[in-house]
Design an enzyme around this catalytic site. Structure first.
Site, short mmCIF file in Angstrom:
data_model
loop_
_atom_site.label_atom_id
_atom_site.label_comp_id
_atom_site.label_asym_id
_atom_site.label_seq_id
_atom_site.Cartn_x
_atom_site.Cartn_y
_atom_site.Cartn_z
N ASP A 106 105.77 -53.79 120.52
CA ASP A 106 106.14 -54.43 121.79
C ASP A 106 107.27 -55.43 121.51
OD1 ASP A 106 106.29 -55.97 124.15
OD2 ASP A 106 104.14 -55.71 124.54
N ASP A 142 113.25 -48.74 119.85
CA ASP A 142 114.28 -48.29 120.78
C ASP A 142 114.96 -49.48 121.46
OD1 ASP A 142 111.62 -48.58 122.05
OD2 ASP A 142 112.74 -48.23 123.89
#
Length: 201
Positions: A106, A142
């Site tokens: 996260d 990402d």
């Protein structure tokens, strides 16, 4: 996407004899993935490297239980699961591993949450204590801003980045890359994956 709760997830993991009893002893034959999710990548690594041991760390049993299908598919005996938050790892694991993977953690994009990022200095201290000398920390994400934060955090806290790329799937190391479930989703949407390797010095 919200993770669907599976009430008997922990019991199902225990029934497969995959759940480790803490504190769990490791040595340099162990490779750890923190935040393994459904376990696709680490189970493939375990299958490809039968002489090494693999520990998938996952906070949520409802995600970790999905790895059982890969254990059965590959008939794995060298893969285990620890249900734990990353901040508690030094209490849960004794010994030192050769490699730690952080796969799509996260990014906690809000500035006020920066201490929760898994490459914040407090977490980096944990990884340094869990790795053998010259052990490797590997990160895939990402999120470019999180990647840039991670690079600076590593450099500021005694780590040396030995390899980095902003396009993993068009890089020198892509031939050995195993995609996570999350990674496959973003690759299909033509997202670039950022990747680095670092050692504590």
């Amino acid at each position: 996407m919200r993770l669907r709760n599976i009430p008997d997830a922990l019991e199902r993991i225990q029934n497969q004899n995959l759940l480790v009893k803490t504190p769990w002893n490791i040595d340099d034959s162990w490779i750890i993935e923190i935040g393994m999710g459904k376990g696709k990548m680490i189970s493939q690594l375990a299958f490809d490297n039968p002489n090494k041991n693999f520990l998938g760390v996952e906070k949520y049993p409802s995600a970790a239980v999905k790895s059982i299908k890969y254990v059965k598919k590959y008939n794995l005996s060298n893969f285990f699961i620890l249900i734990s938050d990353a901040k508690d790892l030094l209490d849960q694991i004794k010994g030192k591993a050769s490699t730690i993977w952080l796969t799509f953690p996260d990014p906690w994009p809000k500035n006020r949450h920066y201490k929760r990022r898994l490459t914040y200095k407090d977490f980096l201290k944990i990884y340094a204590n869990l790795l053998v000398k010259d052990g490797i920390l590997k990160l895939k994400t990402d999120n470019l801003k999180f990647f840039e934060f991670s690079i600076e955090s590593l450099k500021e806290n005694g780590w040396k980045i030995t390899y980095q790329t902003n396009d993993l799937h068009n890089s020198l190391v892509n031939s050995s890359n195993i995609k996570t479930t999350y990674e496959e989703k973003w690759v299909n949407l033509n997202y670039k994956i950022h990747y680095l390797e670092a050692i504590f010095i």
